[in-house]
Motif scaffolding. Structure first.
Motif, PDB file in Angstrom:
ATOM      1  N   PRO A  67       0.965  -1.120  -0.052  1.00  0.00           N
ATOM      2  CA  PRO A  67       0.069   0.052   0.000  1.00  0.00           C
ATOM      3  C   PRO A  67       0.912   1.275   0.142  1.00  0.00           C
ATOM      4  O   PRO A  67       0.437   2.083  -0.770  1.00  0.00           O
ATOM      5  N   VAL A  68       1.975   1.123   0.749  1.00  0.00           N
ATOM      6  CA  VAL A  68       2.844   2.486   0.662  1.00  0.00           C
ATOM      7  C   VAL A  68       3.301   2.824  -0.585  1.00  0.00           C
ATOM      8  O   VAL A  68       3.405   3.721  -1.365  1.00  0.00           O
ATOM      9  N   VAL A  69       3.780   1.610  -1.377  1.00  0.00           N
ATOM     10  CA  VAL A  69       4.318   1.880  -2.879  1.00  0.00           C
ATOM     11  C   VAL A  69       3.011   2.301  -3.686  1.00  0.00           C
ATOM     12  O   VAL A  69       3.537   3.236  -4.466  1.00  0.00           O
ATOM     13  N   ALA A  70       2.039   1.837  -3.500  1.00  0.00           N
ATOM     14  CA  ALA A  70       0.945   2.152  -4.303  1.00  0.00           C
ATOM     15  C   ALA A  70       0.462   3.601  -4.148  1.00  0.00           C
ATOM     16  O   ALA A  70       0.275   4.432  -5.167  1.00  0.00           O
ATOM     17  N   LEU A  71       0.679   3.864  -2.888  1.00  0.00           N
ATOM     18  CA  LEU A  71       0.108   5.408  -2.492  1.00  0.00           C
ATOM     19  C   LEU A  71       1.343   6.379  -3.194  1.00  0.00           C
ATOM     20  O   LEU A  71       1.034   7.479  -3.510  1.00  0.00           O
ATOM     21  N   LEU A 105       1.768  10.258  -9.816  1.00  0.00           N
ATOM     22  CA  LEU A 105       1.007  10.441 -11.068  1.00  0.00           C
ATOM     23  C   LEU A 105       0.130  11.794 -10.903  1.00  0.00           C
ATOM     24  O   LEU A 105       0.306  12.728 -11.770  1.00  0.00           O
ATOM     25  N   LEU A 106      -0.142  12.050  -9.480  1.00  0.00           N
ATOM     26  CA  LEU A 106      -0.871  13.439  -9.473  1.00  0.00           C
ATOM     27  C   LEU A 106       0.211  14.625  -9.456  1.00  0.00           C
ATOM     28  O   LEU A 106      -0.100  15.652  -9.978  1.00  0.00           O
ATOM     29  N   TRP A 107       1.478  14.318  -9.158  1.00  0.00           N
ATOM     30  CA  TRP A 107       2.407  15.309  -9.117  1.00  0.00           C
ATOM     31  C   TRP A 107       2.741  15.753 -10.660  1.00  0.00           C
ATOM     32  O   TRP A 107       2.866  16.874 -11.223  1.00  0.00           O
ATOM     33  N   ASN A 108       2.701  14.496 -11.409  1.00  0.00           N
ATOM     34  CA  ASN A 108       3.109  14.626 -13.051  1.00  0.00           C
ATOM     35  C   ASN A 108       1.876  15.160 -13.740  1.00  0.00           C
ATOM     36  O   ASN A 108       1.962  16.127 -14.701  1.00  0.00           O
ATOM     37  N   LEU A 109       0.657  14.923 -13.250  1.00  0.00           N
ATOM     38  CA  LEU A 109      -0.679  15.493 -14.031  1.00  0.00           C
ATOM     39  C   LEU A 109      -0.605  17.009 -13.658  1.00  0.00           C
ATOM     40  O   LEU A 109      -1.087  17.625 -14.837  1.00  0.00           O
ATOM     41  N   PHE A 110      -0.342  17.606 -12.615  1.00  0.00           N
ATOM     42  CA  PHE A 110      -0.547  18.880 -12.434  1.00  0.00           C
ATOM     43  C   PHE A 110       0.781  19.809 -12.724  1.00  0.00           C
ATOM     44  O   PHE A 110       0.564  20.950 -13.152  1.00  0.00           O
TER      45      PHE A 110
END
Length: 124
Positions: A6-10, A16-21
């Motif tokens: 779960p830590v790696v998935a988070l 992904l969010l950082w790259n999106l914005f």
């Protein structure tokens, strides 16, 4: 191991969010030395990547169909050859196996007799 997944998935979701914005501003496409960047570069990059994926999918379908036809024909010939070889081998070896079958038959008869006697001895 179960705690790290779960830590790696988070962490991957946060990346992904950082790259999106903050990421797509540096996309660019180069045509004959002319650099196209910004939103148009991002759209062109996605368009050409999607076109390449569609082309690759088409090639994979054609190659898969050709391989299925080739291997199906070879598979039929292989199974037929193996069956013919097994029949020839059985015909060649069967007279030689008779001395081995006699002790196997005797053992089978003894085991069957013992099993029958045990079944009769058990109360129903």
């Amino acid at each position: 191991m179960k705690k790290i997944i779960p830590v790696v998935a988070l962490f991957l979701f946060a990346m992904l969010l950082w790259n999106l914005f903050f990421g797509p501003g540096d996309m660019n496409v180069v045509f004959d030395g002319d650099e196209v960047d910004g939103p148009l570069g991002a759209v062109l990059a996605v368009f050409f990547a999607g076109g390449g994926l569609l082309l690759a999918a088409g090639v994979l379908v054609v190659v898969g169909a050709i391989l299925a036809l080739v291997f199906a024909g070879l598979g039929i010939m292989l199974v037929g050859g193996l069956g013919l070889g097994a029949i020839v081998l059985a015909l060649a070896v069967s007279p030689l196996l008779l001395p081995a079958l006699i002790p196997i038959g005797i053992i089978w008869m003894i085991v069957g007799r013992n099993r029958r006697n045990r079944m009769k001895a058990q109360p129903a």
